[in-house]
Design a protein around this motif. Sequence first.
Motif, PDB file in Angstrom:
ATOM      1  N   VAL A  90       0.852  -1.362   0.065  1.00  0.00           N
ATOM      2  CA  VAL A  90      -0.009   0.117  -0.009  1.00  0.00           C
ATOM      3  C   VAL A  90       1.079   1.230   0.131  1.00  0.00           C
ATOM      4  O   VAL A  90       1.917   1.100   0.856  1.00  0.00           O
ATOM      5  N   ALA A  91       0.551   2.251  -0.868  1.00  0.00           N
ATOM      6  CA  ALA A  91       1.179   3.507  -1.015  1.00  0.00           C
ATOM      7  C   ALA A  91       0.180   4.565  -0.828  1.00  0.00           C
ATOM      8  O   ALA A  91      -0.822   4.554  -1.277  1.00  0.00           O
ATOM      9  N   LEU A  92       0.489   5.694   0.128  1.00  0.00           N
ATOM     10  CA  LEU A  92      -0.469   6.936   0.177  1.00  0.00           C
ATOM     11  C   LEU A  92       0.452   8.032  -0.164  1.00  0.00           C
ATOM     12  O   LEU A  92       0.779   8.693   0.676  1.00  0.00           O
ATOM     13  N   PRO A  93       0.451   8.119  -1.671  1.00  0.00           N
ATOM     14  CA  PRO A  93       1.405   9.395  -2.175  1.00  0.00           C
ATOM     15  C   PRO A  93       0.632  10.679  -1.634  1.00  0.00           C
ATOM     16  O   PRO A  93       1.503  11.636  -1.023  1.00  0.00           O
ATOM     17  N   ASP A  94      -0.643  10.883  -1.662  1.00  0.00           N
ATOM     18  CA  ASP A  94      -1.157  12.070  -1.405  1.00  0.00           C
ATOM     19  C   ASP A  94      -2.592  11.704  -0.986  1.00  0.00           C
ATOM     20  O   ASP A  94      -3.197  10.678  -1.161  1.00  0.00           O
ATOM     21  N   ALA A  95      -3.593  12.708  -0.284  1.00  0.00           N
ATOM     22  CA  ALA A  95      -4.869  12.602   0.184  1.00  0.00           C
ATOM     23  C   ALA A  95      -5.703  12.003  -1.188  1.00  0.00           C
ATOM     24  O   ALA A  95      -6.657  11.243  -0.745  1.00  0.00           O
ATOM     25  N   ARG A  96      -5.501  12.160  -2.299  1.00  0.00           N
ATOM     26  CA  ARG A  96      -6.385  12.056  -3.510  1.00  0.00           C
ATOM     27  C   ARG A  96      -6.019  10.646  -4.123  1.00  0.00           C
ATOM     28  O   ARG A  96      -6.501  10.395  -5.120  1.00  0.00           O
TER      29      ARG A  96
ATOM     30  N   VAL B  17       6.341   2.846   0.492  1.00  0.00           N
ATOM     31  CA  VAL B  17       5.552   1.860   0.285  1.00  0.00           C
ATOM     32  C   VAL B  17       5.498   1.076   1.605  1.00  0.00           C
ATOM     33  O   VAL B  17       6.439   0.813   2.151  1.00  0.00           O
ATOM     34  N   PHE B  18       4.255   0.494   1.942  1.00  0.00           N
ATOM     35  CA  PHE B  18       3.920  -0.153   3.416  1.00  0.00           C
ATOM     36  C   PHE B  18       3.524  -1.658   2.771  1.00  0.00           C
ATOM     37  O   PHE B  18       2.605  -2.062   2.032  1.00  0.00           O
ATOM     38  N   TYR B  19       4.158  -2.599   3.673  1.00  0.00           N
ATOM     39  CA  TYR B  19       3.604  -4.105   3.244  1.00  0.00           C
ATOM     40  C   TYR B  19       2.610  -4.170   4.371  1.00  0.00           C
ATOM     41  O   TYR B  19       2.770  -3.661   5.633  1.00  0.00           O
ATOM     42  N   ARG B  20       1.304  -4.447   4.116  1.00  0.00           N
ATOM     43  CA  ARG B  20       0.314  -4.664   5.125  1.00  0.00           C
ATOM     44  C   ARG B  20       0.017  -6.121   5.182  1.00  0.00           C
ATOM     45  O   ARG B  20      -0.472  -6.751   4.066  1.00  0.00           O
ATOM     46  N   ALA B  21       0.525  -6.863   6.363  1.00  0.00           N
ATOM     47  CA  ALA B  21       0.040  -8.108   6.705  1.00  0.00           C
ATOM     48  C   ALA B  21      -1.217  -8.495   6.625  1.00  0.00           C
ATOM     49  O   ALA B  21      -2.267  -7.423   6.799  1.00  0.00           O
ATOM     50  N   PRO B  22      -1.697  -9.949   6.530  1.00  0.00           N
ATOM     51  CA  PRO B  22      -3.010 -10.030   6.609  1.00  0.00           C
ATOM     52  C   PRO B  22      -3.901  -9.762   7.733  1.00  0.00           C
ATOM     53  O   PRO B  22      -4.926  -9.673   8.172  1.00  0.00           O
ATOM     54  N   ASP B  23      -3.008  -9.673   8.916  1.00  0.00           N
ATOM     55  CA  ASP B  23      -3.485  -9.121  10.292  1.00  0.00           C
ATOM     56  C   ASP B  23      -3.480  -7.554  10.279  1.00  0.00           C
ATOM     57  O   ASP B  23      -4.202  -7.090  11.214  1.00  0.00           O
TER      58      ASP B  23
ATOM     59  N   ILE C 235       8.501  -0.767   3.649  1.00  0.00           N
ATOM     60  CA  ILE C 235       9.569  -1.487   3.063  1.00  0.00           C
ATOM     61  C   ILE C 235      10.277  -0.817   2.003  1.00  0.00           C
ATOM     62  O   ILE C 235      11.099  -1.493   1.431  1.00  0.00           O
ATOM     63  N   THR C 236      10.148   0.521   1.774  1.00  0.00           N
ATOM     64  CA  THR C 236      10.953   1.314   0.790  1.00  0.00           C
ATOM     65  C   THR C 236      11.625   2.423   1.587  1.00  0.00           C
ATOM     66  O   THR C 236      11.151   2.938   2.706  1.00  0.00           O
ATOM     67  N   ALA C 237      12.701   2.923   1.197  1.00  0.00           N
ATOM     68  CA  ALA C 237      13.390   4.174   1.585  1.00  0.00           C
ATOM     69  C   ALA C 237      13.917   4.786   0.167  1.00  0.00           C
ATOM     70  O   ALA C 237      14.062   3.898  -0.975  1.00  0.00           O
ATOM     71  N   HIS C 238      14.088   5.889   0.241  1.00  0.00           N
ATOM     72  CA  HIS C 238      14.565   6.773  -1.031  1.00  0.00           C
ATOM     73  C   HIS C 238      16.021   7.171  -0.670  1.00  0.00           C
ATOM     74  O   HIS C 238      16.200   7.689   0.227  1.00  0.00           O
ATOM     75  N   ALA C 239      17.207   6.707  -1.375  1.00  0.00           N
ATOM     76  CA  ALA C 239      18.339   7.325  -1.581  1.00  0.00           C
ATOM     77  C   ALA C 239      18.694   8.026  -2.817  1.00  0.00           C
ATOM     78  O   ALA C 239      18.662   7.352  -3.746  1.00  0.00           O
ATOM     79  N   ASP C 240      18.919   9.183  -2.647  1.00  0.00           N
ATOM     80  CA  ASP C 240      19.361  10.210  -3.804  1.00  0.00           C
ATOM     81  C   ASP C 240      18.090   9.958  -4.660  1.00  0.00           C
ATOM     82  O   ASP C 240      17.001  10.217  -4.496  1.00  0.00           O
ATOM     83  N   VAL C 241      18.408   9.164  -5.921  1.00  0.00           N
ATOM     84  CA  VAL C 241      17.216   9.144  -6.902  1.00  0.00           C
ATOM     85  C   VAL C 241      16.915   7.588  -6.944  1.00  0.00           C
ATOM     86  O   VAL C 241      16.063   7.267  -7.664  1.00  0.00           O
ATOM     87  N   GLU C 242      17.315   6.936  -6.196  1.00  0.00           N
ATOM     88  CA  GLU C 242      17.266   5.440  -6.148  1.00  0.00           C
ATOM     89  C   GLU C 242      15.919   5.036  -5.122  1.00  0.00           C
ATOM     90  O   GLU C 242      16.118   5.749  -4.103  1.00  0.00           O
TER      91      GLU C 242
END
Length: 188
Positions: free
Chosen positions: A92-98, A135-141, A147-154
């Motif tokens: 799941v990713a929540l970039p912005d409210a919309r 991005v988040f990993y949402r477990a079945p519970d 699960i992600t991080a941004h390093a420079d442009v990577e």
Amino acid sequence: MSTDAPSPEQPQDPVAVALPDGSTATLREGEAPAVDEAALADLRALPAPEHQVASFAVHAFSGDALTASRALVVEDLLATVDDEPTPHGLLVALPDARSLLVHAVRDEHVLRAAHLMATIARLRQSETDAIDADVFYRAPDGTLQRITAHADVEVEVHVEGAFADALAAMGLIDPSRRARRAARRTKR
């Protein structure tokens, strides 16, 4: 690799999403969101947001200022587009409210999906209602793991914890001690 980007092991700020009554719900790593049933019912009653399917089976929902909040009722949202969570969880990713990005973890495309979702989320951080670039990993519970991080442009996708367990259960990674040591040696 930059040391500016916090890794998923470092404490991160919780993510807040708006609720229909004007209050907010806080999403924290390692926890399932605690939201009262009336607020969840109000989210379920909202008209379905616009929907598209991007590469790697990433569902892209867009619409009103409560679209990202629908992450709280993501199972219901997926049902409206004839998909469902898997026993291996969701990304799941929540970039912005919309906007809300969702991927059901079911096959070898999961890491590509995570990378695509994080890239899109990062691009949307210039929006006035930006929420989070990761991005988040949402477990079945219902518990969440960044699960992600941004390093420079990577974009770095971190396969560890419950997310690694899910991928191992699917046979996508080897959880053995020998494989972990070999991976560490390869990084050096």
